[in-house]
Design an enzyme around this catalytic site. Structure first.
Site, PDB file in Angstrom:
ATOM      1  N   THR A  10      -2.873  18.326 -31.693  1.00 57.97           N
ATOM      2  CA  THR A  10      -1.478  17.924 -31.472  1.00 57.97           C
ATOM      3  C   THR A  10      -0.548  18.374 -32.603  1.00 57.97           C
ATOM      4  O   THR A  10       0.661  18.204 -32.521  1.00 57.97           O
ATOM      5  CB  THR A  10      -1.374  16.383 -31.348  1.00 57.97           C
ATOM      6  N   GLY A  11      -1.108  18.964 -33.664  1.00 58.39           N
ATOM      7  CA  GLY A  11      -0.290  19.416 -34.793  1.00 58.39           C
ATOM      8  C   GLY A  11       0.225  20.835 -34.590  1.00 58.39           C
ATOM      9  O   GLY A  11      -0.084  21.489 -33.582  1.00 58.39           O
ATOM     10  N   GLN A  12       0.994  21.315 -35.556  1.00 63.41           N
ATOM     11  CA  GLN A  12       1.563  22.668 -35.451  1.00 63.41           C
ATOM     12  C   GLN A  12       0.473  23.736 -35.224  1.00 63.41           C
ATOM     13  O   GLN A  12       0.505  24.485 -34.244  1.00 63.41           O
ATOM     14  CB  GLN A  12       2.323  23.014 -36.743  1.00 63.41           C
ATOM     15  N   ASP A  58     -12.090   9.647 -33.439  1.00 66.32           N
ATOM     16  CA  ASP A  58     -11.718   9.249 -34.802  1.00 66.32           C
ATOM     17  C   ASP A  58     -12.513  10.151 -35.753  1.00 66.32           C
ATOM     18  O   ASP A  58     -13.740  10.045 -35.841  1.00 66.32           O
ATOM     19  CB  ASP A  58     -12.075   7.772 -35.014  1.00 66.32           C
ATOM     20  N   GLN A  83      -4.330  14.336 -42.747  1.00 68.82           N
ATOM     21  CA  GLN A  83      -3.133  13.696 -43.260  1.00 68.82           C
ATOM     22  C   GLN A  83      -2.552  14.795 -44.141  1.00 68.82           C
ATOM     23  O   GLN A  83      -3.024  15.043 -45.241  1.00 68.82           O
ATOM     24  CB  GLN A  83      -3.544  12.439 -44.036  1.00 68.82           C
ATOM     25  N   SER A  84      -1.552  15.510 -43.631  1.00 67.95           N
ATOM     26  CA  SER A  84      -1.181  16.781 -44.260  1.00 67.95           C
ATOM     27  C   SER A  84       0.047  16.694 -45.176  1.00 67.95           C
ATOM     28  O   SER A  84       0.528  17.722 -45.628  1.00 67.95           O
ATOM     29  CB  SER A  84      -0.938  17.834 -43.167  1.00 67.95           C
ATOM     30  N   THR A 125      -6.381  24.812 -48.183  1.00 72.48           N
ATOM     31  CA  THR A 125      -4.953  24.955 -48.458  1.00 72.48           C
ATOM     32  C   THR A 125      -4.693  25.519 -49.857  1.00 72.48           C
ATOM     33  O   THR A 125      -5.484  25.276 -50.782  1.00 72.48           O
ATOM     34  CB  THR A 125      -4.246  23.585 -48.329  1.00 72.48           C
ATOM     35  N   GLU A 127      -2.700  24.334 -51.741  1.00 75.97           N
ATOM     36  CA  GLU A 127      -2.488  23.172 -52.619  1.00 75.97           C
ATOM     37  C   GLU A 127      -3.693  22.954 -53.533  1.00 75.97           C
ATOM     38  O   GLU A 127      -3.570  22.323 -54.575  1.00 75.97           O
ATOM     39  CB  GLU A 127      -2.255  21.909 -51.787  1.00 75.97           C
ATOM     40  N   TYR A 152      -4.000  14.630 -51.927  1.00 75.42           N
ATOM     41  CA  TYR A 152      -4.186  15.528 -50.769  1.00 75.42           C
ATOM     42  C   TYR A 152      -5.045  16.721 -51.169  1.00 75.42           C
ATOM     43  O   TYR A 152      -6.015  17.070 -50.498  1.00 75.42           O
ATOM     44  CB  TYR A 152      -2.811  15.998 -50.277  1.00 75.42           C
ATOM     45  N   LYS A 156      -8.837  17.866 -49.969  1.00 72.53           N
ATOM     46  CA  LYS A 156      -9.061  19.174 -49.339  1.00 72.53           C
ATOM     47  C   LYS A 156     -10.110  19.970 -50.115  1.00 72.53           C
ATOM     48  O   LYS A 156     -10.908  20.699 -49.530  1.00 72.53           O
ATOM     49  CB  LYS A 156      -7.739  19.954 -49.280  1.00 72.53           C
ATOM     50  N   ARG A 187       6.802  22.991 -36.715  1.00 69.73           N
ATOM     51  CA  ARG A 187       6.537  22.309 -37.983  1.00 69.73           C
ATOM     52  C   ARG A 187       7.099  20.892 -37.913  1.00 69.73           C
ATOM     53  O   ARG A 187       8.167  20.659 -37.319  1.00 69.73           O
ATOM     54  CB  ARG A 187       7.236  23.107 -39.081  1.00 69.73           C
TER      55      ARG A 187
HETATM   56  P1  NAP Z   1       0.276  18.935 -38.864  1.00 67.32           P
HETATM   57  O1  NAP Z   1       1.293  19.559 -37.981  1.00 67.32           O
HETATM   58  O2  NAP Z   1       0.677  17.833 -39.777  1.00 67.32           O
HETATM   59  O3  NAP Z   1      -0.912  18.424 -37.917  1.00 67.32           O
HETATM   60  C1  NAP Z   1      -1.896  17.566 -38.410  1.00 67.32           C
HETATM   61  C2  NAP Z   1      -2.817  17.170 -37.279  1.00 67.32           C
HETATM   62  O4  NAP Z   1      -3.770  16.248 -37.796  1.00 67.32           O
HETATM   63  C3  NAP Z   1      -2.098  16.469 -36.113  1.00 67.32           C
HETATM   64  O5  NAP Z   1      -2.754  16.789 -34.921  1.00 67.32           O
HETATM   65  C4  NAP Z   1      -2.297  15.006 -36.457  1.00 67.32           C
HETATM   66  O6  NAP Z   1      -2.294  14.159 -35.339  1.00 67.32           O
HETATM   67  C5  NAP Z   1      -3.711  15.055 -37.014  1.00 67.32           C
HETATM   68  N1  NAP Z   1      -3.991  13.867 -37.826  1.00 67.32           N
HETATM   69  C6  NAP Z   1      -3.252  13.362 -38.823  1.00 67.32           C
HETATM   70  N2  NAP Z   1      -3.823  12.244 -39.288  1.00 67.32           N
HETATM   71  C7  NAP Z   1      -4.937  12.046 -38.563  1.00 67.32           C
HETATM   72  C8  NAP Z   1      -5.942  11.039 -38.545  1.00 67.32           C
HETATM   73  N3  NAP Z   1      -5.911  10.014 -39.357  1.00 67.32           N
HETATM   74  N4  NAP Z   1      -6.940  11.159 -37.658  1.00 67.32           N
HETATM   75  C9  NAP Z   1      -6.959  12.201 -36.796  1.00 67.32           C
HETATM   76  N5  NAP Z   1      -6.029  13.170 -36.737  1.00 67.32           N
HETATM   77  C10 NAP Z   1      -5.046  13.085 -37.623  1.00 67.32           C
HETATM   78  O7  NAP Z   1      -0.433  20.019 -39.778  1.00 67.32           O
HETATM   79  P2  NAP Z   1      -0.521  21.606 -39.555  1.00 67.32           P
HETATM   80  O8  NAP Z   1       0.632  22.241 -40.230  1.00 67.32           O
HETATM   81  O9  NAP Z   1      -0.811  21.887 -38.149  1.00 67.32           O
HETATM   82  O10 NAP Z   1      -1.790  21.950 -40.460  1.00 67.32           O
HETATM   83  C11 NAP Z   1      -3.092  22.050 -39.889  1.00 67.32           C
HETATM   84  C12 NAP Z   1      -4.115  21.926 -40.999  1.00 67.32           C
HETATM   85  O11 NAP Z   1      -3.910  22.961 -41.949  1.00 67.32           O
HETATM   86  C13 NAP Z   1      -4.041  20.623 -41.782  1.00 67.32           C
HETATM   87  O12 NAP Z   1      -5.352  20.289 -42.146  1.00 67.32           O
HETATM   88  C14 NAP Z   1      -3.242  20.994 -43.017  1.00 67.32           C
HETATM   89  O13 NAP Z   1      -3.578  20.149 -44.088  1.00 67.32           O
HETATM   90  C15 NAP Z   1      -3.700  22.417 -43.239  1.00 67.32           C
HETATM   91  N6  NAP Z   1      -2.749  23.316 -43.893  1.00 67.32           N
HETATM   92  C16 NAP Z   1      -1.509  23.474 -43.399  1.00 67.32           C
HETATM   93  C17 NAP Z   1      -0.657  24.370 -44.012  1.00 67.32           C
HETATM   94  C18 NAP Z   1       0.736  24.610 -43.480  1.00 67.32           C
HETATM   95  O14 NAP Z   1       1.528  25.237 -44.204  1.00 67.32           O
HETATM   96  N7  NAP Z   1       1.049  24.222 -42.279  1.00 67.32           N
HETATM   97  C19 NAP Z   1      -1.080  25.092 -45.119  1.00 67.32           C
HETATM   98  C20 NAP Z   1      -2.375  24.918 -45.574  1.00 67.32           C
HETATM   99  C21 NAP Z   1      -3.212  24.030 -44.941  1.00 67.32           C
HETATM  100  P3  NAP Z   1      -0.942  13.458 -34.805  1.00 67.32           P
HETATM  101  O15 NAP Z   1      -0.263  14.510 -33.977  1.00 67.32           O
HETATM  102  O16 NAP Z   1      -1.445  12.318 -34.020  1.00 67.32           O
HETATM  103  O17 NAP Z   1      -0.136  13.079 -36.010  1.00 67.32           O
END
Ligand code: NAP
Length: 352
Positions: A10-12, A58, A83-84, A125, A127, A152, A156, A187
């Site tokens: 469900t995330g980006q 979960d 938890q991003s 990441t 980070e 965070y 990771k 995003r």
């Molecule tokens: P995002 O849009 O924040 O999506 C996070 C996803 O994780 C959503 O589906 C969210 O579900 C789910 N989630 C959050 N808390 C959870 C929990 N307690 N239990 C189960 N699911 C949970 O992040 P993203 O940008 O798509 O990033 C995807 C991954 O890449 C993440 O692991 C992030 O840390 C990593 N990352 C992202 C970037 C970036 O620039 N975007 C860069 C490096 C790494 P809900 O929809 O229910 O909230």
């Protein structure tokens, strides 16, 4: 037909990856967390909601993950759920450690016990590199040392090392992508790029009068998310399991993002942007710059969208959404709208 299981669908990234895998003929499964209001707006927005199999799970519960893996019988697992938000990791460090760190162990143990041939991708990441004076002049690659500066990032890093240990100890095909920031119209609104594009769209349409930001001098390596999920897929389909950095190799400041965005609507940012210390990070760093030459050479992956194009895509899409909203069409848009209400109350913003 190959099967894939995506956590965090469900995330980006999860939504874009699901679309990419469907386009490549996969049967796609995705785990989502049970909430009182389901968050499926991105899947709906991409028109793929009806094409994927959703499993409520979960990720901090081993049995739940094992069940999801058994149900999907996936050949490839992409563990993106997290938890991003860096800032939120200070509010809930233990939950973040469980969700972002221990969950990785749940997946790897379940794979080891269920079917060792299942390939595993972990969302690492930039980070994890954190802050170091020496980084000021360096492009960071797979060999650069890690120096996390937030709960965070430490969570990771735990996931990254565990993924590596399972690859080396149990010979699993388990890899981490070390992804630098990647953005898009999908995003979340907490993130600074989307906060800027969203507010510029609202200012353009007369719905807002100001944009409040923290550290305007922070620089990041910002790419376009749909291209980064292609890199994840390439990593799991390469011959040898390896970790890869994905980045553009260019850095731009928050200020540049703002200036590019305001140019698009023909307005002067000076009149609208207000500095607000409450949006600053606990520990911030000025520059993060990645070197993705290994991925470019070995996977044939390449970032294509320029910084200027990225800003344009995001601002134009937010304008289109708010125009629709003004006409009373609110379906796919409700989640960001309510998120915005929450943000106004909590007043927070992060860079990743
Ligand atoms: P995002 O849009 O924040 O999506 C996070 C996803 O994780 C959503 O589906 C969210 O579900 C789910 N989630 C959050 N808390 C959870 C929990 N307690 N239990 C189960 N699911 C949970 O992040 P993203 O940008 O798509 O990033 C995807 C991954 O890449 C993440 O692991 C992030 O840390 C990593 N990352 C992202 C970037 C970036 O620039 N975007 C860069 C490096 C790494 P809900 O929809 O229910 O909230």
């Amino acid at each position: 037909m190959k099967k894939a299981l995506i956590s965090g669908i469900t995330g980006q990234d999860g939504a874009y990856l699901a679309r990419h895998l469907l386009d490549n003929g996969y049967e796609v499964y995705g785990t989502y967390r049970r909430t009182s209001t389901p968050n499926f707006w991105r899947l709906d927005y991409l028109g793929i909601f009806d094409k994927i199999n959703l499993i409520s799970a979960d990720i901090t519960d081993f049995s739940s993950i094992l069940d999801a893996i058994k149900t999907s019988q996936a050949d490839e697992i992409y563990h993106l759920a997290a938890q991003s938000f860096v800032r939120a990791s200070y509010e809930s460090p233990i939950a973040t450690a469980n969700i972002d760190g221990i969950s990785v162990l749940n997946f790897l143990e379940a794979i080891r016990l269920h079917d060792e041939s299942t390939k595993f991708y972990f969302a690492g990441t930039s980070e994890m590199y954190g802050q170091s004076v020496q980084y000021q002049k360096m492009k960071l690659n797979e060999e650069s040392p890690f120096n996390p500066v937030s709960p965070y990032a430490t969570a990771k890093l735990y996931g990254y090392w565990t993924t590596r240990i399972y690859r080396e100890s149990y010979k699993l095909f388990s890899v981490s992508g070390i992804l630098f920031n990647h953005e898009s119209p999908l995003r979340g609104l907490e993130f600074v790029t989307r906060k800027i594009s969203n507010e510029i769209a609202r200012i353009h349409l007369g719905l807002s009068k100001e944009l409040r930001l923290g550290n305007m001098d922070s620089k990041r390596d910002w790419g376009y998310a749909p291209e980064y999920v292609e890199g994840m897929h390439l990593m799991l389909n390469s011959k040898t399991p390896k970790d890869y950095v994905l980045a553009t190799g260019e850095s731009h400041s928050v200020r540049e993002f703002v200036e590019e965005g305001f140019k698009l609507i023909g307005k002067d940012p000076e009149k609208y942007v207000k500095s607000d210390k409450t949006f600053r990070r606990h520990i911030d760093f000025d520059l993060v710059l990645g070197d993705s030459s290994k991925a470019q050479k070995e996977l044939g992956w390449k970032p294509k969208t320029s910084f200027r194009e990225l800003v344009k895509i995001m601002v134009n899409e937010d304008i289109r959404r708010w125009e629709k909203w003004q006409k009373g069409e609110r379906f796919s848009f409700d989640a960001p709208y309510y998120k915005e209400m929450e943000m106004k109350k909590r007043g927070r913003e992060v860079l990743e």
